[in-house]
Design a protein around this motif. Structure first.
Motif, PDB file in Angstrom:
ATOM      1  N   UNK A 176     -26.639  68.875 -18.282  1.00  0.00           N
ATOM      2  CA  UNK A 176     -25.475  68.262 -17.646  1.00  0.00           C
ATOM      3  C   UNK A 176     -24.222  69.106 -17.895  1.00  0.00           C
ATOM      4  N   UNK A 177     -24.057  69.627 -19.096  1.00  0.00           N
ATOM      5  CA  UNK A 177     -22.914  70.486 -19.400  1.00  0.00           C
ATOM      6  C   UNK A 177     -22.971  71.766 -18.570  1.00  0.00           C
ATOM      7  N   UNK A 178     -24.178  72.320 -18.386  1.00  0.00           N
ATOM      8  CA  UNK A 178     -24.334  73.529 -17.570  1.00  0.00           C
ATOM      9  C   UNK A 178     -23.986  73.231 -16.107  1.00  0.00           C
ATOM     10  N   UNK A 179     -24.414  72.109 -15.591  1.00  0.00           N
ATOM     11  CA  UNK A 179     -24.081  71.731 -14.218  1.00  0.00           C
ATOM     12  C   UNK A 179     -22.573  71.545 -14.039  1.00  0.00           C
ATOM     13  N   UNK A 180     -21.929  70.926 -15.003  1.00  0.00           N
ATOM     14  CA  UNK A 180     -20.480  70.754 -14.924  1.00  0.00           C
ATOM     15  C   UNK A 180     -19.754  72.081 -14.958  1.00  0.00           C
ATOM     16  N   UNK A 181     -20.256  73.008 -15.794  1.00  0.00           N
ATOM     17  CA  UNK A 181     -19.607  74.316 -15.901  1.00  0.00           C
ATOM     18  C   UNK A 181     -19.766  75.120 -14.616  1.00  0.00           C
ATOM     19  N   UNK A 182     -20.875  74.979 -13.925  1.00  0.00           N
ATOM     20  CA  UNK A 182     -21.125  75.738 -12.699  1.00  0.00           C
ATOM     21  C   UNK A 182     -20.551  75.066 -11.448  1.00  0.00           C
ATOM     22  N   UNK A 183     -20.134  73.846 -11.572  1.00  0.00           N
ATOM     23  CA  UNK A 183     -19.681  73.098 -10.399  1.00  0.00           C
ATOM     24  C   UNK A 183     -18.319  73.597  -9.919  1.00  0.00           C
ATOM     25  N   UNK A 184     -18.154  73.615  -8.615  1.00  0.00           N
ATOM     26  CA  UNK A 184     -16.879  73.936  -7.997  1.00  0.00           C
ATOM     27  C   UNK A 184     -16.421  72.642  -7.322  1.00  0.00           C
ATOM     28  N   UNK A 185     -15.328  72.133  -7.790  1.00  0.00           N
ATOM     29  CA  UNK A 185     -14.838  70.869  -7.256  1.00  0.00           C
ATOM     30  C   UNK A 185     -13.589  71.181  -6.426  1.00  0.00           C
ATOM     31  N   UNK A 186     -13.633  70.817  -5.164  1.00  0.00           N
ATOM     32  CA  UNK A 186     -12.484  71.024  -4.271  1.00  0.00           C
ATOM     33  C   UNK A 186     -11.959  69.669  -3.835  1.00  0.00           C
ATOM     34  N   UNK A 187     -10.685  69.548  -3.874  1.00  0.00           N
ATOM     35  CA  UNK A 187     -10.059  68.298  -3.449  1.00  0.00           C
ATOM     36  C   UNK A 187      -9.271  68.556  -2.172  1.00  0.00           C
ATOM     37  N   UNK A 188      -9.324  67.671  -1.202  1.00  0.00           N
ATOM     38  CA  UNK A 188      -8.608  67.897   0.067  1.00  0.00           C
ATOM     39  C   UNK A 188      -7.104  67.783  -0.074  1.00  0.00           C
TER      40      UNK A 188
END
Length: 188
Positions: A176-188
């Motif tokens: 889960x920590x690895x997924x969070x670190x790799x995630x790109x979160x874009x907000x409109x």
């Protein structure tokens, strides 16, 4: 086992090295009764040392001793279970050196160890698994389940399950920590 904290053992030679053990510290304590053992063993009384030796040579387990005793009077084969301290001294000394399903000849008797169990585990097997009714109460009224004993030794399956759950939980947290670190979160 005889070293005290701060002592160094004599040099031990092993293939390719010389080993010294340094006792830094000792930790923990043994629970009361943890070193006591309950032995389950068989004694076949023959009275003839040569016959006892012949029979003991062909034994692989305790069931084989029952087979060897077929045809003999019932009082010749004794199945006994008890604490190591309550067993007669001659049999206790012989049983202390045996592994389960090993036999020895003691006088004219065949002595075979069927099982060896720490006394704490043997007591745990004897505890009732049903709720206990308090004194003075009618059956089923006020029954409370057996309270867990904090000095009880956990079962092997319980320990294995706990270790597995810890490992799988740690692996899930790391993923889960690895997924969070790799995630790109874009907000409109």
């Amino acid at each position: 086992m005889s070293l005290q904290p701060g002592q160094i053992s004599q040099p031990l030679t092993v293939p390719g090295a010389i080993v010294l053990f340094y006792m830094r510290d000792t930790r923990g304590s043994v629970r009361a009764g943890a070193q006591d053992q309950v032995l389950d063993y068989l004694r076949l009384r023959l009275g003839n040392p040569a016959e006892a030796q012949r029979i003991s040579q062909g034994l692989r387990n305790c069931n084989d001793l029952y087979i060897a005793a077929q045809g003999l009077p019932a009082d010749r084969l004794l199945a006994e279970k008890g604490n190591l301290g309550s067993i007669p001294a001659d049999a206790g000394l012989a049983l202390a050196t045996l592994d389960p399903d090993e036999a020895t000849v003691l006088g004219g008797d065949v002595l075979m160890l069927c099982s060896r169990m720490p006394a704490l585990l043997a007591e745990a097997d004897l505890r009732p698994a049903v709720p206990v009714t308090p004194p003075g109460a009618r059956p089923g009224e006020g029954a409370v389940p057996n309270a867990p004993d904090e000095n009880a030794v956990p079962a092997r399956d319980e320990v294995r399950d706990e270790v597995f759950n810890r490992k799988i939980g740690a692996a899930a947290d790391a993923y889960l920590a690895e997924l969070r670190a790799d995630a790109i979160i874009r907000r409109p």
